[in-house]
Design a protein around this motif. Structure first.
Motif, PDB file in Angstrom:
ATOM      1  N   VAL A 192       1.209  -1.246  -0.179  1.00 40.15           N
ATOM      2  CA  VAL A 192      -0.163   0.268   0.028  1.00 40.15           C
ATOM      3  C   VAL A 192       1.033   1.416   0.231  1.00 40.15           C
ATOM      4  O   VAL A 192       0.730   1.966  -0.684  1.00 40.15           O
ATOM      5  CB  VAL A 192      -0.500  -0.399   1.246  1.00 40.15           C
ATOM      6  CG1 VAL A 192      -1.647   1.646   1.284  1.00 40.15           C
ATOM      7  CG2 VAL A 192      -1.953  -0.889   0.953  1.00 40.15           C
ATOM      8  N   ALA A 195       2.401   1.744  -3.087  1.00 36.09           N
ATOM      9  CA  ALA A 195       1.347   2.011  -4.303  1.00 36.09           C
ATOM     10  C   ALA A 195       0.671   3.252  -4.516  1.00 36.09           C
ATOM     11  O   ALA A 195      -0.213   3.557  -5.311  1.00 36.09           O
ATOM     12  CB  ALA A 195       0.391   1.405  -4.241  1.00 36.09           C
ATOM     13  N   VAL A 196       0.258   4.107  -2.883  1.00 36.98           N
ATOM     14  CA  VAL A 196      -0.127   5.772  -2.925  1.00 36.98           C
ATOM     15  C   VAL A 196      -0.049   6.452  -4.072  1.00 36.98           C
ATOM     16  O   VAL A 196      -0.663   6.716  -5.023  1.00 36.98           O
ATOM     17  CB  VAL A 196      -0.001   5.921  -1.187  1.00 36.98           C
ATOM     18  CG1 VAL A 196      -0.439   7.274  -1.610  1.00 36.98           C
ATOM     19  CG2 VAL A 196      -1.063   4.946  -0.539  1.00 36.98           C
ATOM     20  N   VAL A 199      -0.669   5.324  -7.422  1.00 37.95           N
ATOM     21  CA  VAL A 199      -2.488   5.425  -8.431  1.00 37.95           C
ATOM     22  C   VAL A 199      -3.278   6.957  -7.810  1.00 37.95           C
ATOM     23  O   VAL A 199      -3.791   6.947  -8.658  1.00 37.95           O
ATOM     24  CB  VAL A 199      -2.221   4.412  -6.379  1.00 37.95           C
ATOM     25  CG1 VAL A 199      -4.962   4.566  -6.908  1.00 37.95           C
ATOM     26  CG2 VAL A 199      -2.636   2.677  -6.780  1.00 37.95           C
ATOM     27  N   VAL A 211      -8.682   6.723  -4.079  1.00 36.21           N
ATOM     28  CA  VAL A 211      -7.202   6.294  -3.507  1.00 36.21           C
ATOM     29  C   VAL A 211      -7.836   4.910  -3.423  1.00 36.21           C
ATOM     30  O   VAL A 211      -7.555   3.718  -3.102  1.00 36.21           O
ATOM     31  CB  VAL A 211      -5.984   6.692  -2.895  1.00 36.21           C
ATOM     32  CG1 VAL A 211      -5.204   6.190  -2.625  1.00 36.21           C
ATOM     33  CG2 VAL A 211      -5.779   8.268  -3.891  1.00 36.21           C
ATOM     34  N   GLN A 212      -8.746   5.149  -2.145  1.00 33.92           N
ATOM     35  CA  GLN A 212      -8.682   3.460  -0.919  1.00 33.92           C
ATOM     36  C   GLN A 212      -9.186   2.480  -2.069  1.00 33.92           C
ATOM     37  O   GLN A 212      -9.300   1.197  -2.123  1.00 33.92           O
ATOM     38  CB  GLN A 212      -9.194   4.185   0.218  1.00 33.92           C
ATOM     39  CG  GLN A 212      -9.511   4.639   0.979  1.00 33.92           C
ATOM     40  CD  GLN A 212     -10.139   5.397   2.294  1.00 33.92           C
ATOM     41  OE1 GLN A 212     -11.441   5.361   1.789  1.00 33.92           O
ATOM     42  NE2 GLN A 212      -9.938   5.747   3.266  1.00 33.92           N
ATOM     43  N   LEU A 215      -6.958   1.712  -5.241  1.00 33.26           N
ATOM     44  CA  LEU A 215      -5.359   0.383  -4.541  1.00 33.26           C
ATOM     45  C   LEU A 215      -5.727  -0.968  -4.520  1.00 33.26           C
ATOM     46  O   LEU A 215      -4.960  -2.076  -5.419  1.00 33.26           O
ATOM     47  CB  LEU A 215      -4.969   0.665  -3.155  1.00 33.26           C
ATOM     48  CG  LEU A 215      -4.579   2.317  -2.783  1.00 33.26           C
ATOM     49  CD1 LEU A 215      -4.372   2.462  -1.509  1.00 33.26           C
ATOM     50  CD2 LEU A 215      -2.918   1.527  -3.127  1.00 33.26           C
ATOM     51  N   TYR A 218      -5.849  -1.530  -8.970  1.00 30.33           N
ATOM     52  CA  TYR A 218      -4.435  -1.472  -8.995  1.00 30.33           C
ATOM     53  C   TYR A 218      -3.313  -2.875  -8.599  1.00 30.33           C
ATOM     54  O   TYR A 218      -2.609  -3.248  -9.637  1.00 30.33           O
ATOM     55  CB  TYR A 218      -3.657  -0.720  -8.243  1.00 30.33           C
ATOM     56  CG  TYR A 218      -2.093  -0.468  -8.707  1.00 30.33           C
ATOM     57  CD1 TYR A 218      -2.083   0.287  -9.835  1.00 30.33           C
ATOM     58  CD2 TYR A 218      -1.247  -0.884  -7.751  1.00 30.33           C
ATOM     59  CE1 TYR A 218      -0.438   0.319 -10.123  1.00 30.33           C
ATOM     60  CE2 TYR A 218       0.082   0.016  -7.912  1.00 30.33           C
ATOM     61  CZ  TYR A 218       0.207   0.692  -9.366  1.00 30.33           C
ATOM     62  OH  TYR A 218       1.492   0.377  -9.699  1.00 30.33           O
ATOM     63  N   GLN A 344     -13.162  -1.280  -0.877  1.00 30.89           N
ATOM     64  CA  GLN A 344     -12.001  -0.823   0.154  1.00 30.89           C
ATOM     65  C   GLN A 344     -11.867  -1.136   1.017  1.00 30.89           C
ATOM     66  O   GLN A 344     -11.149  -1.029   2.265  1.00 30.89           O
ATOM     67  CB  GLN A 344     -12.182   0.678   0.123  1.00 30.89           C
ATOM     68  CG  GLN A 344     -13.886   1.621   0.548  1.00 30.89           C
ATOM     69  CD  GLN A 344     -14.420   1.600  -0.462  1.00 30.89           C
ATOM     70  OE1 GLN A 344     -14.588   0.468  -1.866  1.00 30.89           O
ATOM     71  NE2 GLN A 344     -15.714   2.777  -0.416  1.00 30.89           N
ATOM     72  N   ALA A 349      -7.825  -2.638   3.025  1.00 30.34           N
ATOM     73  CA  ALA A 349      -7.262  -1.241   2.046  1.00 30.34           C
ATOM     74  C   ALA A 349      -7.830   0.211   3.239  1.00 30.34           C
ATOM     75  O   ALA A 349      -6.667   1.106   3.234  1.00 30.34           O
ATOM     76  CB  ALA A 349      -7.368  -1.032   0.636  1.00 30.34           C
ATOM     77  N   LEU A 353      -4.631   2.504   4.818  1.00 32.83           N
ATOM     78  CA  LEU A 353      -4.698   3.509   4.816  1.00 32.83           C
ATOM     79  C   LEU A 353      -4.605   4.589   5.543  1.00 32.83           C
ATOM     80  O   LEU A 353      -3.333   4.917   5.905  1.00 32.83           O
ATOM     81  CB  LEU A 353      -4.554   3.980   2.755  1.00 32.83           C
ATOM     82  CG  LEU A 353      -4.403   5.394   2.309  1.00 32.83           C
ATOM     83  CD1 LEU A 353      -3.600   5.052   2.537  1.00 32.83           C
ATOM     84  CD2 LEU A 353      -5.237   5.131   1.389  1.00 32.83           C
TER      85      LEU A 353
END
Length: 380
Positions: A192, A195-196, A199, A211-212, A215, A218, A344, A349, A353
Motif C-alpha cells: 500500500v 502503491a499510494v 495510484v 485512492v482507497q 488501490l 491496482y 475498500q 485497504a 491506508l
C-alpha cells in the motif's frame, strides 16, 4: 485514434443519436470520411473509456498525465471539427419497465450472456489478448468469471486483500463453490505504501476515497500483469445498474439521494459512473492491464434500464434482485445471493491506508487526514 469500438458503430450512434448501439464503450477521435477533414472527438454515454483534453491547446489523450492543462472530456459529448464548444449528443433512455419479474429476469439473463459472449469473442479474436478475472466472491465478478469460462476463455481468478479480510474469505468460499482455482494476492502494508503515490498520480486524484477504491484494483492488476495477462475482467457497473447501493434501497428516505423512487435513485447512481470508471480504468492501466467489463456492454445497460423498482430492490430490501435471480444460471445460489462489502472495506485497504496516514503524523483530528497524507506522498 478511436478506442473501444469500430468507427462505423460510432458513426451510427452519432447519426441516430443512439447511445446504445451495441458497443462496450468508446472514446477518442472518430476519423472523418474525407482525408482532408479534421476528426471528431467522442466519448460514450457512460464514459467507459477515459478521455482528456488540454484546455489551452485542444490536444487530447486517454490519460491526464500527458497534458499540461488536462480536463476530463464529459461522457455523452462530442467536439466536432472547427467547434470550440462541446455538444451533448447522447443521454441514457428512460424506457418503460418490464411488466413482470419473470420477463425481467429472463431478458436480463440473456443480456448478461450476450455481454460476456461479446467479451469472450474479442478475446478469441485477438491472439495477444490474455484475460484474467478480478474476483471478489460477489455475484458480479462471479457471473463474469463463470460466463467467460462457459465461453471457452481460460481466465484465472485473482482475489486481493489483506490476510483475514472479508474479500479474501468471500473469494475463497465462492471459488470453492464454483469449483475454480483461485490466485490470492495478499496485500502488505509495504504494498500500500508503495502503491499510494503511483495510484494517486495515475488517477490524478489525491482524495482518500478515490485512492482507497483504486488501490485494491491496482494491486490485483499488477500481479496479473506480472503473470503475463494483458486484460483484467471486472464486474464494474453492476451496483450502479442493478440497485446495489444501500442508499438506493432506502430511497426516498435516504438523504444521500434526491429521487423519490428506487428507479430514480438508481439513475442518480448511473450518473456517477463516468467519474468512477475513469478512476478505475486509469488505475488498471497504470498497473499494466486493460479492463474488460462485460456487465457494462450496451446490451446489458439497455436491459437494466427496463428493470422495475422491485427488480432492483425487493420488498425485503434485497438489492440487485433481478441480477441475483438471473445469475442462478451461471453460479451456485450461495454465490448469487451473497452480500458483499465495498472493495475498500472488504479488502481492508481503507483501514491500512488510515493507519499509514496516522503513523506518518496525519491524525484523525485533522480535516481529511488521509487525503492530506496522499497529497504528501504525491509531492515526494
Amino acid at each position: 485514434m478511436l478506442h473501444g469500438a469500430p468507427p462505423e458503430f460510432v458513426r451510427r450512434a452519432l447519426d441516430d443519436a443512439d447511445p446504445l448501439v451495441g458497443t462496450a464503450g468508446f472514446a477518442g477521435a472518430l476519423p472523418s470520411d474525407r482525408d482532408d477533414a479534421d476528426e471528431t472527438l467522442v466519448r460514450d454515454v457512460l464514459g467507459r473509456y477515459p478521455l482528456f483534453v488540454d484546455e489551452e491547446t485542444g490536444e487530447w489523450t486517454p490519460s491526464p498525465t500527458g497534458l499540461a492543462n488536462a480536463r476530463s472530456f464529459p461522457a455523452g459529448h462530442v467536439r466536432r471539427p472547427g467547434d470550440a464548444e462541446l455538444e451533448r449528443v447522447w443521454t441514457l433512455p428512460d424506457p418503460v419497465p418490464f411488466a413482470d419479474e419473470q420477463t425481467a429476469v429472463a431478458e436480463l439473463r440473456t443480456a448478461v450472456r450476450d455481454g460476456v459472449d461479446a467479451a469472450a469473442s474479442a478475446a478469441s479474436d485477438d491472439p495477444d489478448m490474455e484475460v484474467a478475472v478480478a474476483f471478489s466472491g460477489g455475484v458480479d465478478s462471479a457471473v463474469v468469471a463463470s460466463g467467460l469460462d462457459a465461453a471457452g476463455i481460460d481466465a484465472p481468478l485473482y482475489a486481493g486483500g489483506f490476510p483475514g479480510s472479508h474479500d479474501l474469505d468471500a473469494a475463497r468460499s465462492a471459488a470453492y463453490a464454483m469449483d475454480r482455482e483461485l490466485r490470492v494476492v495478499e496485500f502488505t502494508v509495504g504494498d500500500v505504501e508503495r502503491a499510494v503515490p503511483r495510484v494517486a498520480r495515475a488517477i490524478d486524484r489525491p482524495d482518500a476515497m478515490a485512492v482507497q477504491i483504486a488501490l485494491p484494483l491496482y494491486l490485483v492488476a499488477e500481479r496479473a500483469a506480472s503473470d503475463g495477462y494483458t486484460h483484467l475482467a471486472v464486474g464494474q457497473g453492476a451496483d450502479e445498474l442493478f440497485g446495489g447501493y444501500a442508499k438506493v434501497a432506502r430511497a426516498p428516505e435516504d438523504p444521500r439521494v434526491d429521487a423519490d423512487t428506487v428507479r430514480g435513485a438508481r439513475d442518480e447512481m448511473l450518473a456517477t459512473l463516468p467519474d468512477q470508471l475513469e478512476r478505475d480504468v486509469l488505475a488498471l492501466r497504470a498497473a499494466g492491464v486493460e479492463p474488460v467489463a462485460p456487465l457494462l456492454h450496451d446490451r446489458v445497460v439497455e436491459t437494466a434500464l427496463r428493470l422495475p423498482g422491485d427488480a432492483l430492490v425487493d420488498d425485503r430490501g434485497e438489492r440487485k434482485r433481478a441480477l441475483r435471480l438471473a445469475a442462478r444460471e451461471f453460479v451456485p445460489d450461495r454465490v448469487a445471493f451473497r452480500e458483499k462489502k465495498a472493495v475498500q472495506y472488504g479488502s481492508l485497504a481503507a483501514r491500512e491506508l488510515d493507519r499509514l496516514a496516522r503513523e506518518a503524523g496525519f491524525k484523525r483530528r485533522m480535516d481529511d487526514h488521509v487525503t492530506e497524507y496522499v497529497r504528501s506522498r504525491i509531492d515526494e
